[in-house]
Scaffold this motif. Sequence first.
Motif, PDB file in Angstrom:
ATOM      1  N   THR A   1       0.836  -1.202   0.000  1.00 38.22           N
ATOM      2  CA  THR A   1       0.000   0.000   0.000  1.00 38.22           C
ATOM      3  C   THR A   1       0.871   1.251   0.000  1.00 38.22           C
ATOM      4  OG1 THR A   1      -1.776  -1.126   1.185  1.00 38.22           O
ATOM      5  CG2 THR A   1      -1.768   1.280   1.266  1.00 38.22           C
TER       6      THR A   1
ATOM      7  N   LYS B   1       0.648   4.958   0.996  1.00 40.42           N
ATOM      8  CA  LYS B   1      -0.221   5.824   1.784  1.00 40.42           C
ATOM      9  C   LYS B   1      -0.353   7.213   1.156  1.00 40.42           C
ATOM     10  CE  LYS B   1      -1.362   3.230   5.337  1.00 40.42           C
ATOM     11  NZ  LYS B   1      -2.779   2.932   5.644  1.00 40.42           N
ATOM     12  N   ALA B   2      -1.589   7.697   1.112  1.00 41.55           N
ATOM     13  CA  ALA B   2      -1.838   9.066   0.651  1.00 41.55           C
ATOM     14  C   ALA B   2      -1.628  10.033   1.804  1.00 41.55           C
ATOM     15  CB  ALA B   2      -3.258   9.189   0.119  1.00 41.55           C
TER      16      ALA B   2
ATOM     17  N   THR C   1      -6.843   9.095  -0.867  1.00 38.52           N
ATOM     18  CA  THR C   1      -7.095   7.709  -1.257  1.00 38.52           C
ATOM     19  C   THR C   1      -5.763   7.008  -1.450  1.00 38.52           C
ATOM     20  OG1 THR C   1      -9.128   8.369  -2.406  1.00 38.52           O
ATOM     21  CG2 THR C   1      -8.207   6.210  -2.959  1.00 38.52           C
ATOM     22  N   ASP C   2      -5.544   5.927  -0.701  1.00 35.69           N
ATOM     23  CA  ASP C   2      -4.275   5.216  -0.782  1.00 35.69           C
ATOM     24  C   ASP C   2      -4.087   4.567  -2.153  1.00 35.69           C
ATOM     25  OD1 ASP C   2      -3.735   5.891   1.806  1.00 35.69           O
ATOM     26  OD2 ASP C   2      -4.354   3.961   2.655  1.00 35.69           O
ATOM     27  N   GLY C   3      -2.839   4.449  -2.575  1.00 35.18           N
ATOM     28  CA  GLY C   3      -2.505   3.743  -3.805  1.00 35.18           C
ATOM     29  C   GLY C   3      -1.912   2.384  -3.472  1.00 35.18           C
ATOM     30  N   SER C   4      -1.400   1.678  -4.474  1.00 36.46           N
ATOM     31  CA  SER C   4      -0.797   0.371  -4.244  1.00 36.46           C
ATOM     32  C   SER C   4       0.171   0.041  -5.370  1.00 36.46           C
ATOM     33  CB  SER C   4      -1.865  -0.720  -4.140  1.00 36.46           C
ATOM     34  OG  SER C   4      -2.579  -0.826  -5.372  1.00 36.46           O
TER      35      SER C   4
ATOM     36  N   ASP D   1      -1.769   4.845  -8.415  1.00 37.38           N
ATOM     37  CA  ASP D   1      -1.251   6.027  -7.742  1.00 37.38           C
ATOM     38  C   ASP D   1      -2.158   6.454  -6.594  1.00 37.38           C
ATOM     39  OD1 ASP D   1       0.933   6.191  -9.419  1.00 37.38           O
ATOM     40  OD2 ASP D   1      -0.100   7.489 -10.860  1.00 37.38           O
ATOM     41  N   GLU D   2      -1.521   6.916  -5.526  1.00 35.96           N
ATOM     42  CA  GLU D   2      -2.278   7.467  -4.409  1.00 35.96           C
ATOM     43  C   GLU D   2      -2.775   8.871  -4.765  1.00 35.96           C
ATOM     44  OE1 GLU D   2       1.937   8.893  -3.692  1.00 35.96           O
ATOM     45  OE2 GLU D   2       0.884   7.235  -4.643  1.00 35.96           O
TER      46      GLU D   2
ATOM     47  N   ASP E   1      -3.586  12.344  -2.760  1.00 35.35           N
ATOM     48  CA  ASP E   1      -3.516  13.037  -1.472  1.00 35.35           C
ATOM     49  C   ASP E   1      -4.817  13.741  -1.147  1.00 35.35           C
ATOM     50  OD1 ASP E   1      -0.916  12.189  -1.170  1.00 35.35           O
ATOM     51  OD2 ASP E   1      -0.028  14.044  -1.917  1.00 35.35           O
TER      52      ASP E   1
END
Length: 598
Positions: free
Chosen positions: A60, A62-63, A217-220, A241-242, A244
């Motif tokens: 993960t 993190k945003a 929204t978190d990315g991965s 992509d996350e 922010d």
Amino acid sequence: MRLWKRLVNAIGEFGARSVLVMLVFAMVASTCIVRLVDVQLVNAKTYAQAAADTRTASMTIKANRGKIEDTNGTVLAQSVERYNIIGDAILAQQFKPVNCTAKKTKNCHSINGKPVGTTGAAAVARLISGLLGIDAKTLGAQLSTTSRYVVLKKNVSPEVKRKLDKLNLGWCVYARLSSVREYSNGTLMGSLLGGVNGQNTGVGGIEQMENKVLTGTDGSVTYQVGGGGQMIPGTQIDKKDEVDGSDVKLTIDADLDWYVKKALTDGVNQFHADWGIAVVQDVQTGAILALEDSDQIEAGSTEAMQRASRAVAETFEPGSVGKVFSMAGMLQLGLHKMTDQFSVPSTITVDGQDYKDSHEHGTSNWTLAGILQQSSNVGMIMAADKYTNEERYEFIKKFGIGQASGMNLPAESSGWLTPPSSWDGRTRNTVLFGQGYSTNALQITNAIAVIANKGVKNQQYIIKSVTDAEGHTTTAKHGEATRVVDESVAAQMLNAMESVGEYYKNETGIPGYRIAAKTGTAQVPGANGALTSIVADWVGVLPADNPRFVVTVILKDPEGTFGGMTAGPVFKTIGEFLMQKYQVPASAPRTDAIPVTW
């Protein structure tokens, strides 16, 4: 058995055994062929996917949480880059350091230029101990388990992360991106800002109110790993992509708020009050420019997340400030003019109930404007002889008393205003001078702003704008303005309030500027629940001839009791700074004062 004997008789025992072996091999081969067809043709995709899954991992990204800024862009709260240091105990136990030599200076391991001196978890612990500031024995114990994910230290700086990368520990020890919420101004707006919990979720204050906007929204990223669980370079399969979180800009001016906090704290100390509250509002827009209390609570702390700002949550009877709302209703209904004349004693009895003014005086000849200036309870009762209970209630309510501000601040208390059907013979009169109902600092500020804003009630707001991760800025929407009283009524009330300001000019006057104000004092429950405590308040309009600001100051149990003598001087300190900071032109001389006596 008979078949075997016939076979032996036909081809001999050796030939029979050979045939049997061939049959067995044929059966095995058939089974292998069936299995091969199943793997490569029938269920090829399924098995391929299963194999891929065993060597695929996801991480993960993190945003970042959005910033909270003041009206000028000064950062009040932001998430800063930090890293959690993670250890893989299994890989650490397999670690063998590479000694550095004159020829090999890269991708090798040493401590202060000397060999590590051991292998496995102990070697890893020695290499990272000084960097993390943790004893090597403690780290060694953590890395001697069977866990593939051991949190060795949380929230280290990017500098520490970069140094860790240079230790050539591969995936024995690595850094995972995290963040820490920082608040740049300590106790400034402490409970108003609130904080975030361990899940990076807003708790209390603006952080809670705007949590959905601030949260990203978190990315991965998905990649392939080797047998030891380490990432295989260049094998990234997928990446999302996350996004922010958005930045939230407040209407609060941090410089002004800091000064208000200081003036309020000094006032609480000077008058030995239990606590204080102050609000500064823009008259024309309804924007909150400062919102403070005297509590010294650090923004982001557990206390800030658990205790709401007093400026939002504390309720009290407004006392004589409430006379403004009642008197405006009388004027609006045509029951009186400001010049109407009254002979006012210091006590009065109505329907068996006794009422008195705050101080004894002989029968005084005051106009309605004079009743407001002298803050006479008796005069208000006399003027309200044709003012029905329903009308009294209607105008208090129209000014927004006993109702939420509409800003949706967490833990905001609406106060209370009961309908006239529940009033007894005494309450119907005490509401005329601000007793028998309760309000909070935001409500009372906006109510006086109605008078300053020519009879129009604006929707208060504290969120100025929101800017998303792509830089798109949206101005916050506010409720529509509503007219409460006619412009002429507001002008008369402001005129009478200016006479109040003149009455207290020695304590609250600001050289060069005219002030319209109202002072109040009301009994409130003390620690034992009885009416043993006092709330002293002062609400002023600056400048009276061209209103720009409403300033409210409230003190609990000050020495000096009366609002004009305690909260008033704090208002003066704040007002002087306001006039200077915003370079407000000096007032024109007053020439239209309504007579207060006859």
